[in-house]
Design a protein around this motif. Structure first.
Motif, PDB file in Angstrom:
ATOM      1  N   HIS A 187      97.702 -31.123 -77.630  1.00 39.27           N
ATOM      2  CA  HIS A 187      96.485 -30.810 -76.879  1.00 39.27           C
ATOM      3  C   HIS A 187      96.794 -30.292 -75.472  1.00 39.27           C
ATOM      4  CE1 HIS A 187      94.087 -32.575 -80.055  1.00 39.27           C
ATOM      5  NE2 HIS A 187      94.840 -33.658 -80.001  1.00 39.27           N
ATOM      6  N   ASP A 188      98.070 -30.005 -75.198  1.00 38.24           N
ATOM      7  CA  ASP A 188      98.462 -29.402 -73.927  1.00 38.24           C
ATOM      8  C   ASP A 188      98.053 -30.269 -72.732  1.00 38.24           C
ATOM      9  OD1 ASP A 188      99.820 -27.299 -72.707  1.00 38.24           O
ATOM     10  OD2 ASP A 188      97.973 -26.263 -72.181  1.00 38.24           O
ATOM     11  N   VAL A 189      98.182 -31.594 -72.904  1.00 39.74           N
ATOM     12  CA  VAL A 189      97.761 -32.528 -71.872  1.00 39.74           C
ATOM     13  C   VAL A 189      98.692 -32.491 -70.673  1.00 39.74           C
ATOM     14  CG1 VAL A 189      97.474 -34.980 -71.344  1.00 39.74           C
ATOM     15  CG2 VAL A 189      96.590 -34.048 -73.491  1.00 39.74           C
ATOM     16  N   PHE A 190      99.992 -32.385 -70.923  1.00 33.63           N
ATOM     17  CA  PHE A 190     100.966 -32.568 -69.854  1.00 33.63           C
ATOM     18  C   PHE A 190     101.434 -31.271 -69.201  1.00 33.63           C
ATOM     19  CE2 PHE A 190     101.368 -36.631 -72.027  1.00 33.63           C
ATOM     20  CZ  PHE A 190     101.430 -37.512 -70.949  1.00 33.63           C
ATOM     21  N   SER A 191     101.004 -30.133 -69.693  1.00 36.27           N
ATOM     22  CA  SER A 191     101.515 -28.872 -69.153  1.00 36.27           C
ATOM     23  C   SER A 191     101.193 -28.717 -67.673  1.00 36.27           C
ATOM     24  CB  SER A 191     100.940 -27.692 -69.935  1.00 36.27           C
ATOM     25  OG  SER A 191      99.522 -27.644 -69.800  1.00 36.27           O
ATOM     26  N   HIS A 192     100.055 -29.256 -67.227  1.00 36.77           N
ATOM     27  CA  HIS A 192      99.672 -29.135 -65.826  1.00 36.77           C
ATOM     28  C   HIS A 192     100.106 -30.351 -65.006  1.00 36.77           C
ATOM     29  CE1 HIS A 192      96.631 -31.684 -67.569  1.00 36.77           C
ATOM     30  NE2 HIS A 192      96.123 -31.953 -66.393  1.00 36.77           N
ATOM     31  N   VAL A 193     100.673 -31.381 -65.672  1.00 35.69           N
ATOM     32  CA  VAL A 193     101.071 -32.614 -64.983  1.00 35.69           C
ATOM     33  C   VAL A 193     102.550 -32.597 -64.620  1.00 35.69           C
ATOM     34  CG1 VAL A 193     101.280 -35.117 -65.195  1.00 35.69           C
ATOM     35  CG2 VAL A 193      99.244 -33.956 -66.075  1.00 35.69           C
ATOM     36  N   ALA A 194     103.398 -32.236 -65.586  1.00 33.16           N
ATOM     37  CA  ALA A 194     104.846 -32.312 -65.351  1.00 33.16           C
ATOM     38  C   ALA A 194     105.552 -31.163 -66.048  1.00 33.16           C
ATOM     39  CB  ALA A 194     105.384 -33.649 -65.857  1.00 33.16           C
ATOM     40  N   ASP A 195     106.432 -30.485 -65.330  1.00 31.53           N
ATOM     41  CA  ASP A 195     107.242 -29.418 -65.918  1.00 31.53           C
ATOM     42  C   ASP A 195     108.502 -29.986 -66.577  1.00 31.53           C
ATOM     43  OD1 ASP A 195     105.498 -27.431 -65.097  1.00 31.53           O
ATOM     44  OD2 ASP A 195     106.502 -27.170 -63.160  1.00 31.53           O
ATOM     45  N   ALA A 196     109.072 -31.037 -66.012  1.00 33.42           N
ATOM     46  CA  ALA A 196     110.315 -31.623 -66.523  1.00 33.42           C
ATOM     47  C   ALA A 196     109.998 -32.747 -67.506  1.00 33.42           C
ATOM     48  CB  ALA A 196     111.151 -32.161 -65.363  1.00 33.42           C
ATOM     49  N   PRO A 197     110.928 -33.074 -68.393  1.00 29.35           N
ATOM     50  CA  PRO A 197     110.725 -34.180 -69.339  1.00 29.35           C
ATOM     51  C   PRO A 197     110.515 -35.504 -68.610  1.00 29.35           C
ATOM     52  CG  PRO A 197     112.575 -32.821 -70.023  1.00 29.35           C
ATOM     53  CD  PRO A 197     112.190 -32.346 -68.649  1.00 29.35           C
ATOM     54  N   LEU A 198     109.628 -36.339 -69.162  1.00 28.67           N
ATOM     55  CA  LEU A 198     109.322 -37.635 -68.557  1.00 28.67           C
ATOM     56  C   LEU A 198     110.267 -38.741 -69.003  1.00 28.67           C
ATOM     57  CD1 LEU A 198     105.409 -37.585 -68.872  1.00 28.67           C
ATOM     58  CD2 LEU A 198     106.797 -37.020 -66.873  1.00 28.67           C
ATOM     59  N   ASP A 199     111.069 -38.509 -70.036  1.00 33.28           N
ATOM     60  CA  ASP A 199     111.981 -39.544 -70.539  1.00 33.28           C
ATOM     61  C   ASP A 199     112.854 -40.093 -69.419  1.00 33.28           C
ATOM     62  OD1 ASP A 199     112.084 -39.185 -73.823  1.00 33.28           O
ATOM     63  OD2 ASP A 199     111.644 -37.329 -72.756  1.00 33.28           O
ATOM     64  N   GLY A 200     112.872 -41.416 -69.301  1.00 34.22           N
ATOM     65  CA  GLY A 200     113.763 -42.067 -68.355  1.00 34.22           C
ATOM     66  C   GLY A 200     113.346 -41.990 -66.905  1.00 34.22           C
ATOM     67  N   THR A 201     112.211 -41.368 -66.611  1.00 36.16           N
ATOM     68  CA  THR A 201     111.744 -41.230 -65.238  1.00 36.16           C
ATOM     69  C   THR A 201     110.824 -42.402 -64.876  1.00 36.16           C
ATOM     70  OG1 THR A 201     109.690 -40.044 -65.723  1.00 36.16           O
ATOM     71  CG2 THR A 201     111.738 -38.733 -65.642  1.00 36.16           C
ATOM     72  N   PRO A 202     110.391 -42.506 -63.617  1.00 31.28           N
ATOM     73  CA  PRO A 202     109.432 -43.545 -63.250  1.00 31.28           C
ATOM     74  C   PRO A 202     108.054 -43.389 -63.896  1.00 31.28           C
ATOM     75  CG  PRO A 202     110.630 -42.810 -61.315  1.00 31.28           C
ATOM     76  CD  PRO A 202     110.981 -41.854 -62.422  1.00 31.28           C
ATOM     77  N   ALA A 203     107.866 -42.333 -64.685  1.00 30.48           N
ATOM     78  CA  ALA A 203     106.635 -42.172 -65.447  1.00 30.48           C
ATOM     79  C   ALA A 203     106.756 -42.700 -66.872  1.00 30.48           C
ATOM     80  CB  ALA A 203     106.237 -40.697 -65.489  1.00 30.48           C
ATOM     81  N   ASP A 204     107.942 -43.174 -67.249  1.00 35.81           N
ATOM     82  CA  ASP A 204     108.238 -43.642 -68.603  1.00 35.81           C
ATOM     83  C   ASP A 204     108.131 -45.166 -68.623  1.00 35.81           C
ATOM     84  OD1 ASP A 204     109.347 -44.382 -71.030  1.00 35.81           O
ATOM     85  OD2 ASP A 204     111.037 -42.991 -70.901  1.00 35.81           O
ATOM     86  N   LEU A 205     107.068 -45.693 -69.233  1.00 40.51           N
ATOM     87  CA  LEU A 205     106.857 -47.144 -69.240  1.00 40.51           C
ATOM     88  C   LEU A 205     108.009 -47.884 -69.905  1.00 40.51           C
ATOM     89  CD1 LEU A 205     103.056 -47.492 -70.169  1.00 40.51           C
ATOM     90  CD2 LEU A 205     104.111 -47.320 -67.912  1.00 40.51           C
ATOM     91  N   PHE A 206     108.568 -47.317 -70.963  1.00 45.22           N
ATOM     92  CA  PHE A 206     109.654 -47.989 -71.677  1.00 45.22           C
ATOM     93  C   PHE A 206     110.906 -48.071 -70.800  1.00 45.22           C
ATOM     94  CE2 PHE A 206     106.710 -46.794 -74.936  1.00 45.22           C
ATOM     95  CZ  PHE A 206     106.816 -47.790 -75.898  1.00 45.22           C
ATOM     96  N   ALA A 207     111.168 -47.026 -70.024  1.00 39.73           N
ATOM     97  CA  ALA A 207     112.297 -47.066 -69.100  1.00 39.73           C
ATOM     98  C   ALA A 207     112.046 -48.064 -67.977  1.00 39.73           C
ATOM     99  CB  ALA A 207     112.554 -45.670 -68.525  1.00 39.73           C
ATOM    100  N   LEU A 208     110.803 -48.164 -67.515  1.00 37.63           N
ATOM    101  CA  LEU A 208     110.485 -49.087 -66.432  1.00 37.63           C
ATOM    102  C   LEU A 208     110.703 -50.541 -66.837  1.00 37.63           C
ATOM    103  CD1 LEU A 208     107.257 -47.436 -64.969  1.00 37.63           C
ATOM    104  CD2 LEU A 208     109.504 -47.557 -63.886  1.00 37.63           C
ATOM    105  N   LEU A 209     110.552 -50.848 -68.122  1.00 34.15           N
ATOM    106  CA  LEU A 209     110.786 -52.226 -68.573  1.00 34.15           C
ATOM    107  C   LEU A 209     112.202 -52.694 -68.260  1.00 34.15           C
ATOM    108  CD1 LEU A 209     108.995 -52.248 -72.064  1.00 34.15           C
ATOM    109  CD2 LEU A 209     108.239 -53.409 -69.966  1.00 34.15           C
TER     110      LEU A 209
END
Length: 254
Positions: free
Chosen positions: A163-185
């Motif tokens: 649904h093209d939700v993230f195209s306007h939010v983030a250009d780079a992958p969110l994996d492992g970043t402070p936006a990744d809830l699983f990484a934050l755990l």
């Protein structure tokens, strides 16, 4: 209860925005409505909306005002568009707004408690993600964080973004970043974290990520309550389950 719409300017977003606020009012003669609250500043719940919603939607589609009235609980419902509560590449500094500017504005405008033990955050879908993001990135601020039908695996959603939700939010992958809830755990000491609550319907397309997050949090020693029961991604389910969230909140006896 008092229901207010507050339109104000955000320096973080550099635009005018809005929030709906429910404030407790001790009242004894209102028919069909229990009112409670004392002389102390009331506890506050930041209640976050979903992807297609705005600051009015919780009030329009649930009885949150009535539910909060019985608890003497203030409820703050901010407006964040389709930002996923993140500082977006093309959207604005919505994490800065949610995490720093909004609580300062609330304290300036309203008489509510700013104690950690009186401060909670919850949300549905995109807002469920925002609530747990807040609890993990600001554990010193919240006593409890709850997600209903949360879009909890943002990195996976970004990879499969039909649904093209993230195209306007983030250009780079969110994996492992402070936006990744699983990484934050893996970056938060469980003993310092708020209590967590995860609830999702068994017919909801987001069920798998909710189950995975609850299992990962429990495995790492976080205090988490979860529930998976019949339901889909719709307001009848959220009107029922937000009542369970309110009953679960560790409200202090006053």
């Amino acid at each position: 209860m008092a229901l207010l719409r507050c339109d104000f300017f955000s320096d973080a977003l550099r635009l005018s925005t809005s929030m709906q606020v429910v404030l407790p009012q001790p009242a004894h003669s209102q028919i069909g409505m229990a009112g409670s609250g004392g002389d102390e500043p009331p506890p506050v719940l930041y209640l976050l909306h979903g992807l297609s919603d705005d600051c009015t939607t919780w009030v329009r589609r649930t009885s949150i005002e009535r539910y909060a009235s019985e608890l003497g609980l203030a409820v703050v419902m901010p407006q964040v568009a389709r930002s996923f509560y993140l500082d977006g590449t093309h959207t604005g500094a919505y994490w800065e707004f949610l995490s720093a500017e909004l609580p300062a504005v609330v304290q300036r405008f309203f008489r509510v408690s700013d104690a950690r033990e009186d401060t909670f955050v919850a949300g549905l879908s995109m807002g469920g993600y925002g609530a747990l993001l807040s609890g993990l990135r600001q554990p010193e601020r919240f006593a409890a964080a709850a997600s209903l039908s949360g879009a909890l695996d943002a990195a996976e959603l970004q990879r499969t973004d039909a649904h093209d939700v993230f195209s306007h939010v983030a250009d780079a992958p969110l994996d492992g970043t402070p936006a990744d809830l699983f990484a934050l755990l893996d970056r938060v000491v469980p003993a310092t974290a708020p209590q967590f609550y995860v609830r999702c319907g068994t017919e909801d397309g987001l069920l798998d990520s909710n189950r995975r997050f609850a299992a990962a949090a429990r495995e790492r020693g976080f205090d988490i309550t979860d529930g998976f029961d019949p339901g889909t991604h719709e307001w009848g389910y959220w009107d029922r389950t937000v009542q369970d969230v309110l009953a679960w909140l560790p409200l202090r006896t006053r």
